[in-house]
Design an enzyme around this catalytic site. Structure first.
Site, PDB file in Angstrom:
ATOM      1  N   HIS A  13      27.020  61.578  95.726  1.00  0.00           N
ATOM      2  CA  HIS A  13      27.279  62.897  96.305  1.00  0.00           C
ATOM      3  C   HIS A  13      26.285  63.872  95.690  1.00  0.00           C
ATOM      4  O   HIS A  13      26.270  64.058  94.464  1.00  0.00           O
ATOM      5  CB  HIS A  13      28.699  63.378  95.995  1.00  0.00           C
ATOM      6  CG  HIS A  13      29.769  62.669  96.743  1.00  0.00           C
ATOM      7  ND1 HIS A  13      30.213  63.076  97.984  1.00  0.00           N
ATOM      8  CD2 HIS A  13      30.500  61.567  96.437  1.00  0.00           C
ATOM      9  CE1 HIS A  13      31.169  62.263  98.403  1.00  0.00           C
ATOM     10  NE2 HIS A  13      31.362  61.333  97.482  1.00  0.00           N
ATOM     11  N   GLY A  19      30.438  74.020 108.006  1.00  0.00           N
ATOM     12  CA  GLY A  19      31.367  75.117 108.284  1.00  0.00           C
ATOM     13  C   GLY A  19      32.189  74.933 109.539  1.00  0.00           C
ATOM     14  O   GLY A  19      33.302  75.466 109.642  1.00  0.00           O
ATOM     15  N   ASP A  24      10.085  88.011  93.643  1.00  0.00           N
ATOM     16  CA  ASP A  24      11.450  87.830  94.129  1.00  0.00           C
ATOM     17  C   ASP A  24      11.736  86.331  94.120  1.00  0.00           C
ATOM     18  O   ASP A  24      11.125  85.568  94.872  1.00  0.00           O
ATOM     19  CB  ASP A  24      11.563  88.397  95.545  1.00  0.00           C
ATOM     20  CG  ASP A  24      12.989  88.397  96.070  1.00  0.00           C
ATOM     21  OD1 ASP A  24      13.899  87.969  95.327  1.00  0.00           O
ATOM     22  OD2 ASP A  24      13.196  88.819  97.226  1.00  0.00           O
ATOM     23  N   TYR A  42      35.616  62.854 104.440  1.00  0.00           N
ATOM     24  CA  TYR A  42      35.675  63.611 103.185  1.00  0.00           C
ATOM     25  C   TYR A  42      36.125  65.045 103.402  1.00  0.00           C
ATOM     26  O   TYR A  42      35.768  65.690 104.390  1.00  0.00           O
ATOM     27  CB  TYR A  42      34.317  63.610 102.475  1.00  0.00           C
ATOM     28  CG  TYR A  42      34.247  62.585 101.365  1.00  0.00           C
ATOM     29  CD1 TYR A  42      35.008  62.734 100.211  1.00  0.00           C
ATOM     30  CD2 TYR A  42      33.448  61.460 101.480  1.00  0.00           C
ATOM     31  CE1 TYR A  42      34.968  61.799  99.193  1.00  0.00           C
ATOM     32  CE2 TYR A  42      33.398  60.506 100.466  1.00  0.00           C
ATOM     33  CZ  TYR A  42      34.162  60.684  99.325  1.00  0.00           C
ATOM     34  OH  TYR A  42      34.124  59.749  98.327  1.00  0.00           O
ATOM     35  N   GLU A  93       5.633  77.637  90.669  1.00  0.00           N
ATOM     36  CA  GLU A  93       6.728  76.904  91.291  1.00  0.00           C
ATOM     37  C   GLU A  93       6.784  75.452  90.833  1.00  0.00           C
ATOM     38  O   GLU A  93       7.872  74.901  90.643  1.00  0.00           O
ATOM     39  CB  GLU A  93       6.584  76.968  92.818  1.00  0.00           C
ATOM     40  CG  GLU A  93       6.853  78.357  93.395  1.00  0.00           C
ATOM     41  CD  GLU A  93       6.618  78.430  94.890  1.00  0.00           C
ATOM     42  OE1 GLU A  93       7.323  79.202  95.567  1.00  0.00           O
ATOM     43  OE2 GLU A  93       5.715  77.721  95.387  1.00  0.00           O
ATOM     44  N   GLU A 118       3.026  78.581  94.198  1.00  0.00           N
ATOM     45  CA  GLU A 118       2.790  80.013  94.050  1.00  0.00           C
ATOM     46  C   GLU A 118       3.283  80.522  92.703  1.00  0.00           C
ATOM     47  O   GLU A 118       4.138  79.911  92.049  1.00  0.00           O
ATOM     48  CB  GLU A 118       3.478  80.761  95.187  1.00  0.00           C
ATOM     49  CG  GLU A 118       2.857  80.511  96.544  1.00  0.00           C
ATOM     50  CD  GLU A 118       3.388  81.462  97.592  1.00  0.00           C
ATOM     51  OE1 GLU A 118       2.790  82.528  97.780  1.00  0.00           O
ATOM     52  OE2 GLU A 118       4.396  81.116  98.220  1.00  0.00           O
ATOM     53  N   ASP A 155      25.291  66.289 105.719  1.00  0.00           N
ATOM     54  CA  ASP A 155      26.420  66.905 106.417  1.00  0.00           C
ATOM     55  C   ASP A 155      26.069  68.207 107.135  1.00  0.00           C
ATOM     56  O   ASP A 155      26.710  68.546 108.141  1.00  0.00           O
ATOM     57  CB  ASP A 155      27.563  67.152 105.429  1.00  0.00           C
ATOM     58  CG  ASP A 155      28.248  65.857 105.013  1.00  0.00           C
ATOM     59  OD1 ASP A 155      28.021  64.829 105.685  1.00  0.00           O
ATOM     60  OD2 ASP A 155      28.993  65.860 104.025  1.00  0.00           O
TER      61      ASP A 155
END
Length: 758
Positions: A513, A383, A665, A462, A563, A659, A377
């Protein structure tokens, strides 16, 4: 006679007295109502006044003026002939999208936290270059007066983007509609005999995606429907595969036709066999509109309405919201949808970014349109479909409503009136409570009032309700509810392997979904680690009876280092506690952290052996933790839907470099969802109850105690203080009665929307 007269007079007197009494009572009620004070619009609570962060405008969506400045600059770039007309043919160069280009995170944090220079405000402009057969993304700046642009396509995607990767435009749908009407002329007799005069004279359709089975194709299956409310569940049993890759409509052609489950190589082939009587025919009979949402009985009820007896305890200014201990900036991406930034609790940043990323569905069907359908979508635009919210239904009547704008296939900025709502909501259950009858007779509790930040997007069939909920306990919840129409198929042999019958000749098709959120938590800064906690039973010796053993649950803690370790797949057992943690500790020596608590009932993910899977590879993982990079902004892209076999963004690549995630962060990419097997109660609409998923971000050893102990809503009752208002404001409620001020109901959601607009 005299007695009769006296009796008659008495009757009249009694009637007069009764009427006078009734009028008197009404007057007294009216006078009392008039004396009842109106509820204040702003908070009168003894809490510090809201102080908005003016620097939050670094995250603000564009105003209409900014959109126009960017549009006018792009349309006048020397050496380019870029059209802004949505009806311009695909052979031209066309400005499809303008959106905010977020500055680098480091620059924003330096501006917010260290009084650094304000980052330059820039836009992303997406141009479909029909003249060269590719798509370019340009960064345009600085705003408010653009003076430069640069091509960032290869920088962002490490590849060129072919024109065939572009979403279907308004022009495409208009051209398809005209092409379909022309293509159906030879079989008007068939249409009339099979589906009736309305389909014959005024057919409508919906299309599956992606358009084709390999890169470079532009072949779309369309299903003919009855042109009634809820046409998605009014399939008639006629589908066509249209090749529309060429920018010249005259070169488009129908390459396959399906009628009543039978395949034909062309419209002429179908016509010939139909007229020869060698086709299994559909015989028309009128069908009631089982999809209408008009109530079958006149509505007479009015449910409970919430109002603020002491005024609203939140404040909205520009793109910034303050609510009790919370503050955040917000925006609405035309592609991905709702997002908030710089989320702080008691002045400490908890979340840098919480945003919707993608909504994906994979369908199963015996008919061709849905058989290969895989909707992404965000490639269509989530939006952009945030239409006006209806007071008292979509949001509480007295919520605060916010307008937004977008520039996506419109030529001019489009106003989405009242497309976001903000409101404080009583969840109807206590946030915490305890009644004590031993040692002390006491009651302590807090009503669970929370701030809800909401939008609802109607993407074709939807409707998704997107909520970000801010609790007084320091928790934030991102939640999505699905409603609207199911997409269905005409019932043929084998249909019930893929769903249930839900109406006359209508099969509700099984589909998944999957919803993806980006959660960039900054727990006491940007140097965080990822931890898991769970339990295991351990056989331990009982100290006072060494010869006896007992199985006792024990805490199991791990810190994941890379990761790939932290990419937690849906098909494997996941630890129950997942934490983004700081190296700082609370009063008791434990690392301060926030927990990711995922609620999901998702179906199985598309097998990785399928060529389309890489465009939705984020759905492999319940949670994936990556090191933050400005180049890894999103889990998908505008181009993934229509070039699904060679996606511009393959999320799994974010994890391949493996990584370190220790003292880095960190960003959490969270996937939730549910499996939908449609049933008769999905007619006419699916309900939100039970069709939801989300993620709760909750403090874990972050505070030294439960934060709501400081809540202005706290209630404490001890023996002898049952009627006191000192620690129980509810006891004073009768003295503070006020009447709410309701604005007149308005709705302008149909303005600027054409019937049948995609």
């Amino acid at each position: 006679m005299d007695s009769k007269r006296i009796y008659t007079v008495l009757q009249y007197l009694l009637v007069v007295i009764a009427v006078a009494s009734l009028i008197g009572n009404c007057v007294l009620i009216w006078l009392n109502t008039e004396r009842t004070p109106k509820c204040p619009s702003q908070s009168v609570n003894p809490i510090p006044p809201a102080r908005h962060n003016e620097r939050s405008d670094v995250f603000a969506d564009f105003s209409m003026e900014e959109f126009l400045k960017v549009r006018d600059y792009v349309s006048k770039i020397p050496g380019m002939n870029i059209s802004i007309d949505p009806f311009s043919p695909p052979s031209t160069d066309y400005l499809y999208l303008i959106d905010l280009s977020l500055p680098k995170k480091g620059d924003i944090l330096h501006y917010l936290d260290a009084n650094g220079p304000k980052p330059v405000r820039e836009a992303t402009a997406v141009v479909f270059h029909g003249t060269t057969g590719n798509i370019k993304e340009y960064v345009v700046g600085p705003l408010p007066n653009p003076m430069y642009h640069r091509d960032v396509t290869f920088e962002r995607y490490k590849t060129e983007i072919p024109l065939t990767a572009s979403p279907l435009r308004l022009w495409d749908y208009i051209a398809l509609d005209l092409f379909i009407r022309s293509a159906l002329i030879p079989v008007r007799r068939l249409l009339n005999e099979s589906f009736g005069p309305h389909v014959t004279s005024d057919p409508t359709f919906y299309n599956g995606l992606p358009s084709g089975v390999k890169s470079g194709e532009r072949q779309t299956w369309i299903s003919i429907c009855r042109k009634v409310e809820g046409s998605y569940i009014h399939q008639v049993g006629f589908e066509m595969l249209i090749d529309h890759r060429s920018t010249a409509v005259l070169r488009w052609r129908v390459i396959k036709v399906v009628y009543n489950g039978q395949y034909f190589n062309s419209i002429q082939d179908l016509k010939k066999q139909y007229e020869a009587g060698t086709v299994s025919k559909i015989i028309f009979k009128p069908v009631q509109n089982h999809a209408s949402l008009k109530p079958k009985e006149k509505p007479t009820g009015m449910g409970p309405q919430q109002f603020y007896t002491q005024g609203k305890r939140y404040s909205v200014k520009n793109n910034h919201v303050i609510y009790l201990d919370w503050s955040f900036a917000f925006g609405l991406s035309p592609l991905a949808g709702m997002r908030v930034f710089d989320v702080r609790f008691r002045g400490e940043r908890i979340i840098y970014e919480l945003s919707v990323q993608e909504a994906m569905s994979v369908y199963g069907s015996a008919t061709p349109n849905l058989m290969l359908t895989k909707f992404l979508d965000a490639s269509i635009g989530i939006g952009r479909f945030a239409y006006e919210l209806v007071r008292g239904v979509d949001c509480p009547y007295l919520a605060t409503y916010i307008d937004t704008f977008h520039f996506l296939d419109t030529g001019i900025p489009r106003l989405l009136r009242n497309s976001i709502c903000v409101f404080e909501h009583d969840m109807g259950r206590p946030l915490r409570r305890h009644f004590s009858e031993s040692n002390f007779l006491t009651y302590g509790g807090v009503a669970n009032s929370a701030l809800v930040f909401r939008t609802i997007t109607s993407i074709g069939n939807y409707d998704y309700t997107w909520d970000f909920i801010f609790y007084q306990s320091g928790s934030v919840e991102a939640k999505v509810y699905a409603t609207g129409y199911i997409v269905s198929s005409f019932t043929v042999n084998g249909s019930f392997l893929y769903g249930h019958q839900v109406a006359e000749n209508v099969t509700g098709n099984i589909h998944t979904h999957f919803l993806n959120f980006k959660v960039d938590l900054d727990v006491l800064g940007v140097k965080n680690v990822f931890q898991t906690k769970d339990m295991e039973f351990v056989n331990v010796s009982v100290p006072w009876m060494p010869e006896r053993y007992a199985m006792v649950p024990q805490l199991v803690e791990k810190q994941l280092k890379t990761e790939q370790e932290a990419a937690l797949r849906y098909d494997t057992k996941t630890p129950r506690y997942l934490h983004i943690a700081s190296n700082q500790t609370n009063r008791w020596g434990h690392q301060r952290s926030y927990r990711l608590q995922v609620t999901s009932f998702a179906g199985d993910h598309l097998p990785e052996s399928e060529p389309e899977e890489r465009a939705m590879s984020w759905a492999r993982y319940k949670v994936a933790i990556t090191k933050h990079k400005d180049s890894e902004q999103a889990s998908g892209s505008l181009y993934n839907q229509n070039n699904i076999w060679a996606p511009a963004v393959d999320f799994s690549k974010y994890i391949e470099d493996n990584e370190s995630i220790e003292n880095e962060d960190l960003v959490a990419w969270v996937t939730t969802g549910f499996l939908h097997i449609p049933h008769s109660e999905d007619i006419p609409n699916t309900v939100t109850v039970g069709n939801a998923g989300g993620v709760l971000l909750r403090p874990h050893n972050y505070f030294d105690e439960e934060p709501s102990i400081h809540s202005p809503d706290a209630v404490y009752i001890s023996l002898g203080t049952e009627q006191s208002c000192d620690n129980n404001r509810v006891a004073c409620l009768a003295r503070e009665t006020c009447s709410p001020v309701f604005e007149p109901f308005t709705y302008n959601g149909f303005e600027g929307v054409t019937s049948g607009e995609t």
